[in-house]
Every structure is written in C-alpha cells, then in structure tokens.
Write a protein that holds these residues in place. Structure first.
Motif, PDB file in Angstrom:
ATOM      1  N   LEU A   1       2.904 -12.528  -3.760  1.00  0.00           N
ATOM      2  CA  LEU A   1       3.198 -12.028  -4.789  1.00  0.00           C
ATOM      3  C   LEU A   1       2.531 -10.879  -5.117  1.00  0.00           C
ATOM      4  N   ALA A   2       1.135 -10.735  -4.804  1.00  0.00           N
ATOM      5  CA  ALA A   2       0.119  -9.705  -5.080  1.00  0.00           C
ATOM      6  C   ALA A   2       1.004  -8.562  -4.370  1.00  0.00           C
ATOM      7  N   PHE A   3       1.610  -8.623  -3.331  1.00  0.00           N
ATOM      8  CA  PHE A   3       2.095  -7.624  -2.400  1.00  0.00           C
ATOM      9  C   PHE A   3       3.329  -6.863  -3.237  1.00  0.00           C
ATOM     10  N   MET A   4       4.125  -7.826  -3.852  1.00  0.00           N
ATOM     11  CA  MET A   4       5.455  -7.565  -4.761  1.00  0.00           C
ATOM     12  C   MET A   4       4.921  -6.851  -5.886  1.00  0.00           C
ATOM     13  N   GLU A   5       3.813  -7.331  -6.581  1.00  0.00           N
ATOM     14  CA  GLU A   5       3.483  -6.756  -7.968  1.00  0.00           C
ATOM     15  C   GLU A   5       2.908  -5.437  -7.720  1.00  0.00           C
ATOM     16  N   ALA A   6       2.513  -5.339  -6.376  1.00  0.00           N
ATOM     17  CA  ALA A   6       1.858  -3.824  -6.063  1.00  0.00           C
ATOM     18  C   ALA A   6       2.990  -2.887  -5.595  1.00  0.00           C
ATOM     19  N   GLY A   7       4.043  -3.111  -5.652  1.00  0.00           N
ATOM     20  CA  GLY A   7       5.220  -2.439  -5.402  1.00  0.00           C
ATOM     21  C   GLY A   7       5.620  -2.236  -3.934  1.00  0.00           C
ATOM     22  N   GLY A   8       5.127  -3.414  -3.191  1.00  0.00           N
ATOM     23  CA  GLY A   8       5.348  -3.311  -1.950  1.00  0.00           C
ATOM     24  C   GLY A   8       6.667  -3.171  -1.382  1.00  0.00           C
ATOM     25  N   TYR A   9       7.616  -3.901  -2.193  1.00  0.00           N
ATOM     26  CA  TYR A   9       9.180  -3.588  -1.960  1.00  0.00           C
ATOM     27  C   TYR A   9       9.795  -2.333  -2.119  1.00  0.00           C
ATOM     28  N   ASP A  10       8.706  -1.475  -2.610  1.00  0.00           N
ATOM     29  CA  ASP A  10       9.323  -0.177  -3.054  1.00  0.00           C
ATOM     30  C   ASP A  10       8.584   1.069  -2.084  1.00  0.00           C
ATOM     31  N   ASP A  11       7.552   0.669  -1.468  1.00  0.00           N
ATOM     32  CA  ASP A  11       7.143   1.755  -0.845  1.00  0.00           C
ATOM     33  C   ASP A  11       7.314   1.865   0.964  1.00  0.00           C
ATOM     34  N   PRO A  12       7.950   2.708   1.154  1.00  0.00           N
ATOM     35  CA  PRO A  12       8.383   2.670   2.727  1.00  0.00           C
ATOM     36  C   PRO A  12       7.386   2.924   3.760  1.00  0.00           C
ATOM     37  N   ARG A  13       6.171   3.168   2.963  1.00  0.00           N
ATOM     38  CA  ARG A  13       4.926   3.209   4.121  1.00  0.00           C
ATOM     39  C   ARG A  13       4.738   1.939   4.998  1.00  0.00           C
ATOM     40  N   TRP A  14       5.189   1.088   4.252  1.00  0.00           N
ATOM     41  CA  TRP A  14       4.758  -0.552   4.769  1.00  0.00           C
ATOM     42  C   TRP A  14       5.851  -1.023   5.502  1.00  0.00           C
ATOM     43  N   TRP A  15       7.013  -0.332   5.834  1.00  0.00           N
ATOM     44  CA  TRP A  15       8.147  -1.030   6.452  1.00  0.00           C
ATOM     45  C   TRP A  15       8.497  -0.366   7.674  1.00  0.00           C
ATOM     46  N   ASP A  16       8.690  -1.075   8.654  1.00  0.00           N
ATOM     47  CA  ASP A  16       9.459  -0.764   9.879  1.00  0.00           C
ATOM     48  C   ASP A  16      10.679   0.036   9.482  1.00  0.00           C
TER      49      ASP A  16
ATOM     50  N   ASP B   1       6.105  -8.181   8.116  1.00  0.00           N
ATOM     51  CA  ASP B   1       5.220  -7.181   8.869  1.00  0.00           C
ATOM     52  C   ASP B   1       4.980  -6.169   7.911  1.00  0.00           C
ATOM     53  N   ALA B   2       5.618  -5.870   6.692  1.00  0.00           N
ATOM     54  CA  ALA B   2       5.400  -4.928   5.616  1.00  0.00           C
ATOM     55  C   ALA B   2       4.123  -5.765   4.943  1.00  0.00           C
ATOM     56  N   TYR B   3       4.283  -6.724   4.477  1.00  0.00           N
ATOM     57  CA  TYR B   3       2.931  -7.369   4.067  1.00  0.00           C
ATOM     58  C   TYR B   3       1.648  -7.140   4.741  1.00  0.00           C
ATOM     59  N   ALA B   4       1.788  -7.613   6.135  1.00  0.00           N
ATOM     60  CA  ALA B   4       0.725  -7.324   6.922  1.00  0.00           C
ATOM     61  C   ALA B   4       0.187  -5.927   6.855  1.00  0.00           C
ATOM     62  N   ARG B   5       1.052  -4.927   7.024  1.00  0.00           N
ATOM     63  CA  ARG B   5       0.644  -3.446   6.945  1.00  0.00           C
ATOM     64  C   ARG B   5      -0.007  -3.298   5.455  1.00  0.00           C
ATOM     65  N   TRP B   6       0.637  -3.787   4.549  1.00  0.00           N
ATOM     66  CA  TRP B   6       0.064  -3.556   3.184  1.00  0.00           C
ATOM     67  C   TRP B   6      -1.388  -4.007   3.094  1.00  0.00           C
ATOM     68  N   VAL B   7      -1.869  -5.229   3.582  1.00  0.00           N
ATOM     69  CA  VAL B   7      -3.125  -5.887   3.506  1.00  0.00           C
ATOM     70  C   VAL B   7      -4.075  -5.266   4.572  1.00  0.00           C
ATOM     71  N   GLY B   8      -3.463  -4.235   5.272  1.00  0.00           N
ATOM     72  CA  GLY B   8      -4.230  -3.698   6.391  1.00  0.00           C
ATOM     73  C   GLY B   8      -4.496  -4.401   7.717  1.00  0.00           C
ATOM     74  N   LYS B   9      -3.487  -5.135   7.811  1.00  0.00           N
ATOM     75  CA  LYS B   9      -3.543  -6.053   9.356  1.00  0.00           C
ATOM     76  C   LYS B   9      -2.338  -6.098   9.987  1.00  0.00           C
ATOM     77  N   ARG B  10      -1.916  -7.079  10.682  1.00  0.00           N
ATOM     78  CA  ARG B  10      -0.601  -6.762  11.400  1.00  0.00           C
ATOM     79  C   ARG B  10      -0.061  -8.224  11.862  1.00  0.00           C
ATOM     80  N   LEU B  11       0.858  -8.511  12.058  1.00  0.00           N
ATOM     81  CA  LEU B  11       1.178  -9.865  12.692  1.00  0.00           C
ATOM     82  C   LEU B  11       0.613 -10.194  13.934  1.00  0.00           C
ATOM     83  N   PRO B  12       0.238 -11.293  14.371  1.00  0.00           N
ATOM     84  CA  PRO B  12      -0.446 -11.455  15.766  1.00  0.00           C
ATOM     85  C   PRO B  12       0.609 -11.474  16.634  1.00  0.00           C
ATOM     86  N   THR B  13       0.178 -11.239  18.096  1.00  0.00           N
ATOM     87  CA  THR B  13       1.036 -11.399  19.037  1.00  0.00           C
ATOM     88  C   THR B  13       1.189 -12.904  19.349  1.00  0.00           C
TER      89      THR B  13
END
Length: 458
Positions: free
Chosen positions: A238-253, A304-316
């Motif tokens: 929810l913190a990702f959502m409230e920070a505009g995560g769905y509106d910022d193409p930087r975080w998205w494949d 994947d977008a959340y992981a980028r936003w928080v400065g991480k990534r999905l694990p292999t």
C-alpha cells in the motif's frame, strides 16, 4: 500427509495404504469445492474466460485418473474413450470449454466415482517395479494425487472470481504463532537475510514423487545476496500505491507499463477503495485489507515494479531455492525449509484457512538461514523464465512441463495457503504468464551485495 516416514522409506504395502488414503482425501476436497456446495447451474457456468466451468475440472480429474491409473498403470480397457478429447487441456482452451458437450454434474460425479472404485480395486495388484519409472515408488499415483490437488487450487481461484453469495465456509484466521517476532503489520522492507556466496544443490533426483521439471539435482554457484525475511505485506505494498507507484513508468517493465495503462490497473485484483479505506473481496465477502498479511493477487509486473520502487529486485529462482532449502552447516538441501519431513503447524497450507497468515506466523517453518514463510501463504514470483534444468528429460509426457519452457512464463515458488502439502515442496516449480492475478500469488524481494560488508542495490 503426516510427519512420519518419508515416501521413499515405506515398503510397498504401506505406500499403497498411504496412496489409498491420499486419494480419498483429495476427492473429499474436490467434492467439497463443487457438488457439495454449489447447484448445477453454478457448476456449469463459466465465471471468467480464464477459468473452466467447475464441472469440467471435476470430470477432467476423473479422466486423468482413468488415463494414468487404470489404462497406463493397471492395463485396463478404456471406460469412456469418447470423452478423452473433451477433457484434454491442450485440445480445448479454457475459454471454449463451456461450449463443449461436457458431462453434466450428476454424470460427472458418477463417472469419477466409478473410476475411483476401479482404481482402488486394481491398486493391490499393481507392482511398484523399480525398473519401471512410472510405478517405481508409486510415482504415477503420486502424480495423480498431486494433479487433483492442483485442480482443487484452480477451483478455489474460480470460487474467488465468482460473484454472489459466499459458497465456502470461512474458517477463522489462524492466530499469530508464538515466535518472539513483531506483531502483524510491523514488519518493514528492511527485514532481510544475507545468503552467503557459494554453491548449493538445486532440484532433486531422489524424491519419488517429484515432477520432471524438478530434476535432475545440479550444482549452482551464487554470489552473496540479501532476501526478504518475509513476503511483502499488504501494508508495504500500500505504501508503494500511495507513493504513486502505479503512475510512474520508471518502476515498470515496458510490457508491464503497457499492461497497467491498457487495463487501468491501480491496485491488486479484488481491491477497491471506499470512503478512504481499502477493501478486498474474498470469496464473496468484502472486508478491510489486513495490513499484516502478504499481498496476494498481484501479477509479475506489479511485483517487479514494487521491487524496483523499493530499490531491490525479485529473486531469481535459484536464489529463492537456496534460501529455502540449503543447509550450509550440513552442506545439503532439505525437502522443506525446516527439514525433510512435512510437519503440521510449520506452514499455512492445505486450505485450512481461506487467506494468508499474518506477519510473524509460522516461525518454526523458517529455513536454515532464518527466512520465513517460504512454503505456503502465497505463491512467490521470481525473476526467472521457466526452463528445464541441465539434463532435463520429459516424463511421463511432454505436455506437463516442456511445452511451457521459454520466456513467456515466469516461475513461482513455495505454494500458497490453497496448496495441499502433497503438492508442494522446496524443489516444486510453478509457472504462469506474468499478467496472471487470479492465482494466489505474492512475492518477496532480493538484492545483491556489491562487496564484502558493503550494502547496495542489485
């Protein structure tokens, strides 16, 4: 399956007794999701083009059982060969199954009951020949039991998509397990575990009921990395959502951004906002989103977008499995994070609740590294495409795994609250399209280590 001798330690008579019991338990579950709770009209309806009518799943379970346990294992004559193509999942996509002349509910239930009776009649005479990979260790019977449980989880996804009054009894949420950890909702993205560099044994070669895509065991050498100690919670997402995560193409494949914008997605599936509060629909019930549960019904692109936003990534996939199975002191892989035998109370599995557990639950199910809730609760997206391991051989049919290999599918690991214990283990691999959200999917994040003692992003 209870915490006793492992499958491969049982003699043939004891194994057959186990199989008969598990066949019965899987069928009780299937009927409890279909003919025992829904009227015929609900069983034949298609709630989404993504899903089959529930009665198709029910008869398909019986047809698969007939094909493998009567015809292949027992050498019996076909009962109803004219319906084989109707229940061939590769012959007919889900969207077109309602238009097929499938068996009505009463006939489907009668058919699967007759198949089951014949299977139990023939089971004592089938020899578990170690020279025959189909019957050795009871493999084909384990395959059929797992297949039914997998379809039961698919049926639960269909129930989640249904509209109208609830059809399933909602057990109370499991209490927080005594663990000494923080209370639900208090975990943060900073809770992570260092997995030291080095090789580990990935996959399996000696689990008698493992699928072809779990084989063979092979050595994988990984650099050091951090992985989240728990799945990402609703509160964190929810913190990702409230920070505009769905509106910022930087975080998205790029493909994910196209998916998000084309569909107008702004939250996990089944979430809605009313009066300043986020609610979710869960099996016909509307309730506030619980902050401490793992987020579920998110697709790979959202994870994947959340992981980028928080400065991480999905694990292999390999990183996930090492964190889950590898015991660095014993230098070997375990079947489950906690050990080699399944034990009740160590994971949220088997549909005992209709929801994930809260943060801090099931601490006794942690891996050797202390990573928690790797089995159960939610399927976890990984960054990996679905491919065969080195030395992969399709068995007993190509359509189980090999036809799905390639970049179109992403791997999920660990099972969910809806997964039966017999249908998941530390080596088990699931896969789906990166846009899928009706499944009970969530995720955890990982990041690399730049140098010894230095923290840094992946």
């Amino acid at each position: 399956m209870r915490a006793s001798r492992s499958i491969d330690e049982r003699d043939e008579d004891a194994l057959k007794e186990l199989i008969a019991g598990e066949l019965g338990r899987s069928r009780d579950r299937s009927l409890g999701l279909t003919t025992e709770v829904l009227a015929a009209a609900d069983l034949t309806a298609q709630v989404s083009p993504l899903m089959s009518p529930l009665v198709w799943d029910l008869a398909h379970i019986g047809n698969y059982e007939e094909l493998w346990l009567l015809r292949a294992a027992a050498g019996a004559e076909p009962m109803r060969p004219e319906i084989d193509t109707l229940y061939d999942a590769f012959e007919h996509p889900r969207a077109e199954r309602p238009s097929l002349p499938i068996l009505p509910p009463d006939e489907a239930r009668s058919y699967i009951a007759t198949v089951r009776a014949k299977v139990l009649d023939t089971l004592p005479s089938v020899r578990f020949d170690t020279a025959d990979p189909l019957t050795s260790g009871g493999f084909v019977y384990g395959m059929v039991v797992q297949h039914e449980h997998m379809h039961d989880e698919t049926m639960l996804a269909t129930h989640q998509l249904r509209k109208g009054a609830p059809a399933l009894l909602d057990p109370p949420a499991a209490p927080l397990q005594a663990s000494g950890l923080r209370a639900p909702g208090e975990a943060t993205a900073a809770d992570e575990v260092l997995i030291e560099a080095g090789p580990f044994q990935m996959g399996t070669s000696d689990d008698p009921w493992a699928y072809d895509n779990e084989r063979p065991v092979h050595l994988v050498d990984l650099p050091a990395y951090y992985i989240d100690a728990e799945p990402v919670s609703n509160a964190a997402y929810l913190a990702f959502m409230e920070a505009g995560g769905y509106d910022d193409p930087r975080w998205w494949d790029p493909a994910g951004w196209e998916w998000r914008t084309a569909g107008g997605k702004r939250a996990p599936a089944f979430w809605s906002r009313e009066g300043g509060q986020w609610l979710r629909r869960r099996f016909g019930r509307t309730e506030p989103v619980p902050p401490g549960e793992p987020v579920q019904h998110v697709c790979w692109y959202e994870a994947d977008a959340y992981a980028r936003w928080v400065g991480k990534r999905l694990p292999t996939e390999a990183e996930w499995e090492k964190a889950a199975r590898w015991d660095p002191d014993a230098e070997r892989s375990r079947r489950y994070p906690w050990g080699d035998a399944y034990e009740e109370g160590r994971a949220n599995l088997g549909q005992r609740t209709l929801r994930p557990s809260g943060t801090g639950s099931y601490a006794s199910g942690a891996s050797a590294y202390g990573v928690r809730r790797l089995i159960g609760d939610v399927w976890e997206w990984t960054s990996s495409d679905f491919h065969g391991y080195p030395g992969f051989r399709p068995f007993p049919y190509r359509e189980y795994s090999e036809v799905f290999f390639g970049p179109d599918y992403k791997v999920l690991r660990g099972g969910s609250w809806a997964t039966h214990p017999l249908a998941v283990r530390g080596s088990f691999r699931n896969w789906d399209y990166p846009i899928r959200r009706q499944i009970f999917s969530g995720f955890r994040c990982a990041r690399g280590v730049r140098s010894a003692g230095e923290e840094g992003g992946a």
